[in-house]
Write a protein that holds these residues in place. Structure first.
Motif, PDB file in Angstrom:
ATOM      1  N   GLY A  81       0.816  -1.211   0.000  1.00 38.04           N
ATOM      2  CA  GLY A  81       0.000   0.000   0.000  1.00 38.04           C
ATOM      3  C   GLY A  81       0.849   1.261   0.000  1.00 38.04           C
ATOM      4  N   VAL A  82       1.892   1.259   0.812  1.00 38.12           N
ATOM      5  CA  VAL A  82       2.790   2.416   0.853  1.00 38.12           C
ATOM      6  C   VAL A  82       3.491   2.597  -0.488  1.00 38.12           C
ATOM      7  N   LEU A  83       3.948   1.500  -1.082  1.00 35.16           N
ATOM      8  CA  LEU A  83       4.635   1.588  -2.365  1.00 35.16           C
ATOM      9  C   LEU A  83       3.703   2.056  -3.479  1.00 35.16           C
ATOM     10  N   LEU A  84       2.457   1.595  -3.462  1.00 34.00           N
ATOM     11  CA  LEU A  84       1.530   1.961  -4.534  1.00 34.00           C
ATOM     12  C   LEU A  84       1.060   3.409  -4.432  1.00 34.00           C
ATOM     13  N   VAL A  85       0.989   3.946  -3.238  1.00 33.45           N
ATOM     14  CA  VAL A  85       0.549   5.331  -3.075  1.00 33.45           C
ATOM     15  C   VAL A  85       1.709   6.305  -3.298  1.00 33.45           C
ATOM     16  N   THR A  86       2.936   5.829  -3.143  1.00 32.46           N
ATOM     17  CA  THR A  86       4.109   6.670  -3.405  1.00 32.46           C
ATOM     18  C   THR A  86       4.194   6.953  -4.900  1.00 32.46           C
ATOM     19  N   PRO A  87       4.340   8.224  -5.279  1.00 28.89           N
ATOM     20  CA  PRO A  87       4.410   8.541  -6.709  1.00 28.89           C
ATOM     21  C   PRO A  87       5.642   7.938  -7.367  1.00 28.89           C
ATOM     22  N   GLY A  88       5.428   7.283  -8.480  1.00 25.79           N
ATOM     23  CA  GLY A  88       6.531   6.696  -9.232  1.00 25.79           C
ATOM     24  C   GLY A  88       6.128   5.366  -9.821  1.00 25.79           C
TER      25      GLY A  88
END
Length: 173
Positions: A81-88
């Motif tokens: 979830g953190v990785l998917l919400v982080t832009p990039g």
């Protein structure tokens, strides 16, 4: 230390470079829209998989089993979830891999195997099994927070109420 350097310094630079290159190919606003879309789709996938994992964990607990695999999957979904919400786009790829059940299961097994090798850690389920949380028959009667059931504790018991009663009985006579 080198891994933290890679994570917090090199990774954002690589993400920015990828975003700039994609922006040159499909346009700046299209790139922003794609990043927002990937965050929304990723949040939906993590929510769906998280609810499924939580239902499996509740079912195992009702059966008297420790939901060790589900706890590990929940942790990986939190990271996803953190990785998917982080832009990039690179973080989105890793987040998507953690969201999919097949790759998440493979990664969880890999992490648990490596936890056994590093520092004597027991993985997700080993710590609970050693403390008597086995499903079915219980092999160890120890409580996770106290002494074993067969430990002998020596002490004295003094009954304060009976000594007060006998003192007042002596004074009245």
């Amino acid at each position: 230390m080198a891994k933290l350097f890679l994570l917090f310094v090199i990774m954002p630079i690589v993400e920015i470079a990828v975003l700039i290159n994609v922006g040159e190919i499909i346009g700046g606003w299209n790139t922003v829209a794609l990043v927002i879309l990937s965050a929304l789709v990723g949040a939906h996938l993590v929510r769906r998989e998280g609810l499924t994992t939580m239902a499996k964990a509740q079912q195992k607990m009702q059966e008297g089993q420790m939901p060790a695999e589900e706890l590990g999957a929940g942790l990986l979904l939190l990271i996803a979830g953190v990785l998917l919400v982080t832009p990039g786009f690179i973080t989105d790829i890793f987040g998507l891999l953690l969201t999919l059940p097949y790759t998440r299961g493979k990664l969880a097994k890999f992490v648990m195997q490596n936890m056994h090798m590093v520092g004597g850690a027991r993985g997700f389920s080993g710590g609970f099994e050693a403390r008597g949380f086995h499903s079915g028959t219980q092999h160890d009667t120890r409580s996770p927070f106290g002494p074993k059931a067969d430990d002998i504790i020596d002490g004295e018991v003094v009954n304060k109420t009976s000594s007060i009663t006998s003192d007042t009985a002596d004074k009245t006579n």
